[in-house]
Design a protein around this motif. Sequence first.
Motif, mmCIF file in Angstrom:
data_model
loop_
_atom_site.group_PDB
_atom_site.id
_atom_site.type_symbol
_atom_site.label_atom_id
_atom_site.label_comp_id
_atom_site.label_asym_id
_atom_site.label_seq_id
_atom_site.Cartn_x
_atom_site.Cartn_y
_atom_site.Cartn_z
ATOM 1 N N GLU A 183 -0.804 -5.439 12.383
ATOM 2 C CA GLU A 183 -1.700 -5.631 13.525
ATOM 3 C C GLU A 183 -1.592 -4.449 14.490
ATOM 4 O O GLU A 183 -0.506 -4.037 14.872
ATOM 5 N N ARG A 184 -2.743 -3.919 14.875
ATOM 6 C CA ARG A 184 -2.808 -2.806 15.822
ATOM 7 C C ARG A 184 -3.814 -3.155 16.913
ATOM 8 O O ARG A 184 -4.936 -3.563 16.615
ATOM 9 N N VAL A 185 -3.397 -2.998 18.161
ATOM 10 C CA VAL A 185 -4.240 -3.333 19.303
ATOM 11 C C VAL A 185 -4.413 -2.078 20.152
ATOM 12 O O VAL A 185 -3.425 -1.450 20.543
ATOM 13 N N THR A 186 -5.658 -1.706 20.443
ATOM 14 C CA THR A 186 -5.908 -0.529 21.251
ATOM 15 C C THR A 186 -5.770 -0.859 22.737
ATOM 16 O O THR A 186 -5.757 -2.032 23.137
ATOM 17 N N TYR A 187 -5.710 0.193 23.539
ATOM 18 C CA TYR A 187 -5.661 -0.020 24.988
ATOM 19 C C TYR A 187 -6.941 -0.702 25.477
ATOM 20 O O TYR A 187 -6.904 -1.545 26.376
ATOM 21 N N GLY A 188 -8.069 -0.336 24.868
ATOM 22 C CA GLY A 188 -9.317 -0.982 25.249
ATOM 23 C C GLY A 188 -9.312 -2.463 24.940
ATOM 24 O O GLY A 188 -9.780 -3.276 25.755
ATOM 25 N N ASP A 189 -8.779 -2.828 23.783
ATOM 26 C CA ASP A 189 -8.711 -4.247 23.409
ATOM 27 C C ASP A 189 -7.728 -4.999 24.301
ATOM 28 O O ASP A 189 -7.980 -6.144 24.700
ATOM 29 N N LEU A 190 -6.587 -4.375 24.603
ATOM 30 C CA LEU A 190 -5.604 -5.007 25.478
ATOM 31 C C LEU A 190 -6.209 -5.282 26.848
ATOM 32 O O LEU A 190 -6.027 -6.367 27.422
ATOM 33 N N GLU A 191 -6.962 -4.328 27.354
ATOM 34 C CA GLU A 191 -7.583 -4.504 28.662
ATOM 35 C C GLU A 191 -8.638 -5.610 28.633
ATOM 36 O O GLU A 191 -8.652 -6.503 29.492
ATOM 37 N N ALA A 192 -9.517 -5.562 27.638
ATOM 38 C CA ALA A 192 -10.599 -6.552 27.568
ATOM 39 C C ALA A 192 -10.052 -7.957 27.338
ATOM 40 O O ALA A 192 -10.486 -8.921 27.991
ATOM 41 N N ASP A 193 -9.115 -8.097 26.413
ATOM 42 C CA ASP A 193 -8.586 -9.427 26.101
ATOM 43 C C ASP A 193 -7.784 -10.003 27.261
ATOM 44 O O ASP A 193 -7.852 -11.212 27.536
ATOM 45 N N SER A 194 -7.013 -9.161 27.957
ATOM 46 C CA SER A 194 -6.250 -9.676 29.091
ATOM 47 C C SER A 194 -7.184 -10.042 30.246
ATOM 48 O O SER A 194 -6.907 -10.988 30.993
ATOM 49 N N ASN A 195 -8.290 -9.338 30.385
ATOM 50 C CA ASN A 195 -9.283 -9.733 31.394
ATOM 51 C C ASN A 195 -9.874 -11.093 31.053
ATOM 52 O O ASN A 195 -10.068 -11.945 31.935
ATOM 53 N N ARG A 196 -10.178 -11.307 29.782
ATOM 54 C CA ARG A 196 -10.752 -12.596 29.359
ATOM 55 C C ARG A 196 -9.766 -13.737 29.630
ATOM 56 O O ARG A 196 -10.145 -14.788 30.144
ATOM 57 N N LEU A 197 -8.521 -13.530 29.253
ATOM 58 C CA LEU A 197 -7.526 -14.587 29.448
ATOM 59 C C LEU A 197 -7.241 -14.800 30.933
ATOM 60 O O LEU A 197 -7.036 -15.937 31.378
ATOM 61 N N ALA A 198 -7.244 -13.739 31.720
ATOM 62 C CA ALA A 198 -7.051 -13.883 33.164
ATOM 63 C C ALA A 198 -8.159 -14.749 33.754
ATOM 64 O O ALA A 198 -7.915 -15.595 34.630
ATOM 65 N N ARG A 199 -9.368 -14.553 33.266
ATOM 66 C CA ARG A 199 -10.491 -15.380 33.733
ATOM 67 C C ARG A 199 -10.292 -16.839 33.310
ATOM 68 O O ARG A 199 -10.574 -17.771 34.071
ATOM 69 N N PHE A 200 -9.804 -17.039 32.095
ATOM 70 C CA PHE A 200 -9.508 -18.390 31.603
ATOM 71 C C PHE A 200 -8.492 -19.075 32.519
ATOM 72 O O PHE A 200 -8.652 -20.236 32.906
ATOM 73 N N LEU A 201 -7.441 -18.344 32.879
ATOM 74 C CA LEU A 201 -6.404 -18.910 33.736
ATOM 75 C C LEU A 201 -6.948 -19.195 35.132
ATOM 76 O O LEU A 201 -6.646 -20.238 35.730
ATOM 77 N N SER A 202 -7.754 -18.272 35.652
ATOM 78 C CA SER A 202 -8.333 -18.475 36.976
ATOM 79 C C SER A 202 -9.271 -19.675 36.986
ATOM 80 O O SER A 202 -9.231 -20.506 37.901
#
Length: 318
Positions: A27-46
Amino acid sequence: MSTLLQDYATRRAETHPSDVALVMANERVTYGDLEADSNRLARFLSDDGCLPGDRICLFTPKSPSAIVAMHAILKAGAAYVPIDPASPAPRIAKIVDAAEPRLVLAAPGAAGLIDELVGAGRLRARIGSLEAAPVAGERFTAAFGPSDWSPLPSEPLERRGDPASMAHILFTSGSTGTPKGVVITHANVVAFIEWAVSYFGIGPSDRLSGHPPLHFDLSTFDIYGALAAGSELHLVPADLGVDPHRLAALIRDSELTQWFSVPSVLTYMAKFDAVAQDDFPALVRLLWCGDVLPAPILVHWMKRLPHVRFTNLYGPTE
């Protein structure tokens, strides 16, 4: 603007989104994917009601998804509490009691533990938007993962927190009977990371190991040191810890430039002669802390790897 821990990955994503941030097995995760996915999950938590200052317990093994979750929690203004799912339930119950988490994110492997904690009244189950007392004999699904956040938009939330805000809580081993939580602020970690990245000259071409579990403070340097420098963080699967030759193969095959672990790992690898003369040609620095590294073991490594710089970092949290 003062730096928060989540800013490191965001800055790299803005300039080099296709660069690899996280590697684990295939599994390889790019910086762009890390940023986008963490934004999505942050919205989920909010959206779920998470507020600045809340604590969120992570019942998740070391994985790229766990790193995404840590960043999302910080972006939501909360603090994460990494839990070792392999710990005895009574110890974990004490940690949960002390942390008073608003939410728990649990991976499938923690299902039995969550059932035990809910059944003992240490966690309250949520059904829909309501919290309910646990029902005797009822089981709960632990299945936290990308499906929880993938449908959500990737636009970032408004910036939350400041350097004095709590970033995470690490719990001691509890040798006196009760685990004690150490509150770590963004500023605490940033001060160490800024020094370490500069002192060791870590840069975007580096490939750093991520050997310790997430509830151990060594992982803080691995994670945020790598992301602050725009490097690759290679998360070491837990099962490799019992096989010194597979650990050596990982360092060699992944062309790691930095290895950081407790001394017992280095002793174990030396005992089983897992490191050849002039092995690991890409390795630049080898770091350890948390315990004493016997002088004969250090001499063994230094003779085998004369091209490597060796440094004792003592305890990052201290």
